[in-house]
Design a protein around this motif. Structure first.
Motif, mmCIF file in Angstrom:
data_model
loop_
_atom_site.group_PDB
_atom_site.id
_atom_site.type_symbol
_atom_site.label_atom_id
_atom_site.label_comp_id
_atom_site.label_asym_id
_atom_site.label_seq_id
_atom_site.Cartn_x
_atom_site.Cartn_y
_atom_site.Cartn_z
ATOM 1 N N ASP A 88 0.826 -1.211 0.000
ATOM 2 C CA ASP A 88 0.000 0.000 0.000
ATOM 3 C C ASP A 88 0.859 1.259 0.000
ATOM 4 O O ASP A 88 0.511 2.252 -0.653
ATOM 5 C CB ASP A 88 -0.960 -0.016 1.185
ATOM 6 C CG ASP A 88 -2.008 -1.123 1.059
ATOM 7 O OD1 ASP A 88 -2.235 -1.611 -0.073
ATOM 8 O OD2 ASP A 88 -2.595 -1.504 2.091
ATOM 9 N N LEU A 89 1.984 1.240 0.698
ATOM 10 C CA LEU A 89 2.879 2.394 0.703
ATOM 11 C C LEU A 89 3.544 2.594 -0.657
ATOM 12 O O LEU A 89 3.691 3.724 -1.133
ATOM 13 C CB LEU A 89 3.929 2.251 1.803
ATOM 14 C CG LEU A 89 3.395 2.339 3.233
ATOM 15 C CD1 LEU A 89 4.477 1.937 4.233
ATOM 16 C CD2 LEU A 89 2.874 3.731 3.525
ATOM 17 N N LYS A 91 2.284 1.715 -3.494
ATOM 18 C CA LYS A 91 1.241 2.195 -4.410
ATOM 19 C C LYS A 91 1.062 3.712 -4.320
ATOM 20 O O LYS A 91 0.683 4.349 -5.299
ATOM 21 C CB LYS A 91 -0.085 1.493 -4.115
ATOM 22 C CG LYS A 91 -0.116 0.058 -4.627
ATOM 23 C CD LYS A 91 -1.246 -0.777 -4.086
ATOM 24 C CE LYS A 91 -2.599 -0.194 -4.190
ATOM 25 N NZ LYS A 91 -3.649 -1.135 -3.716
ATOM 26 N N GLU A 92 1.365 4.300 -3.169
ATOM 27 C CA GLU A 92 1.240 5.749 -3.008
ATOM 28 C C GLU A 92 2.276 6.511 -3.824
ATOM 29 O O GLU A 92 2.028 7.637 -4.241
ATOM 30 C CB GLU A 92 1.372 6.142 -1.535
ATOM 31 C CG GLU A 92 0.196 5.727 -0.683
ATOM 32 C CD GLU A 92 0.374 6.127 0.775
ATOM 33 O OE1 GLU A 92 1.181 7.039 1.070
ATOM 34 O OE2 GLU A 92 -0.297 5.514 1.622
ATOM 35 N N ARG A 98 -0.305 0.744 -9.027
ATOM 36 C CA ARG A 98 -1.748 0.903 -8.811
ATOM 37 C C ARG A 98 -2.590 0.195 -9.863
ATOM 38 O O ARG A 98 -3.819 0.171 -9.741
ATOM 39 C CB ARG A 98 -2.109 2.394 -8.804
ATOM 40 C CG ARG A 98 -1.493 3.142 -7.658
ATOM 41 C CD ARG A 98 -1.919 4.606 -7.654
ATOM 42 N NE ARG A 98 -0.857 5.387 -7.069
ATOM 43 C CZ ARG A 98 -0.387 6.519 -7.552
ATOM 44 N NH1 ARG A 98 -0.908 7.041 -8.638
ATOM 45 N NH2 ARG A 98 0.594 7.144 -6.946
#
Length: 157
Positions: A88-89, A91-92, A98
């Motif tokens: 998730d980090l 993907k940021e 993403r």
């Protein structure tokens, strides 16, 4: 007194050595579970994360200290951080991660005893997991033999 074949090692008195001195115990139980960290009381570690689209960096790219690959993200995290949290980090900061069909491959980069770096794959996650596509997202850094100072290389496939 010399040890005789098949009897295992013996003390000078002739009695066998305790089990810990003969080698690792033989059992079928899994090792101790990795305990979660109290994130309110434990100082986080700095994790240097290198991302690359299409595959992992090769070990030669880490050979010279200070000349690591340029696509670096620095993350403060804990030993109980899971690959899902790290996904998730990533993907940021990496738009390629993403994509709905993106697969992220995680590898530890660490020096060997000879001083050369090695890249060892430790798990894969899907950008968007579901029950039909299980992945390694629940694995924590601590359970994967991560050591503070290791780098994390993430291939976005």
């Amino acid at each position: 007194m010399a040890a005789r074949g098949g009897d295992g090692q013996r003390r000078g008195s002739g009695r066998p050595l305790p089990p810990s001195a003969r080698g690792p115990p033989v059992h079928n139980k899994p090792g101790p579970r990795f305990e979660p960290v109290d994130r309110e009381k434990t100082c986080p570690l700095l994790l240097r994360v290198f991302t690359k689209v299409g595959g992992h960096h090769n070990q030669a790219e880490f050979a010279v200290r200070g000349k690591e690959p340029k696509d670096e993200v620095q993350i403060y995290t804990w030993m109980d951080a899971t690959l899902r949290e790290l996904t998730d980090l990533v993907k940021e900061v990496a738009p390629e991660a993403r994509r709905r069909d993106a697969l992220l491959s995680f590898a530890f980069v660490y020096p060997t005893k000879t001083g050369h770096f090695t890249v060892k794959e430790v798990g894969k996650t899907f950008s968007y997991p579901n029950a039909r596509r299980p992945d390694d997202g629940s694995k924590a850094l601590g359970t994967l033999s991560f050591e503070i100072g290791d780098y994390l290389d993430v291939a976005i496939l």
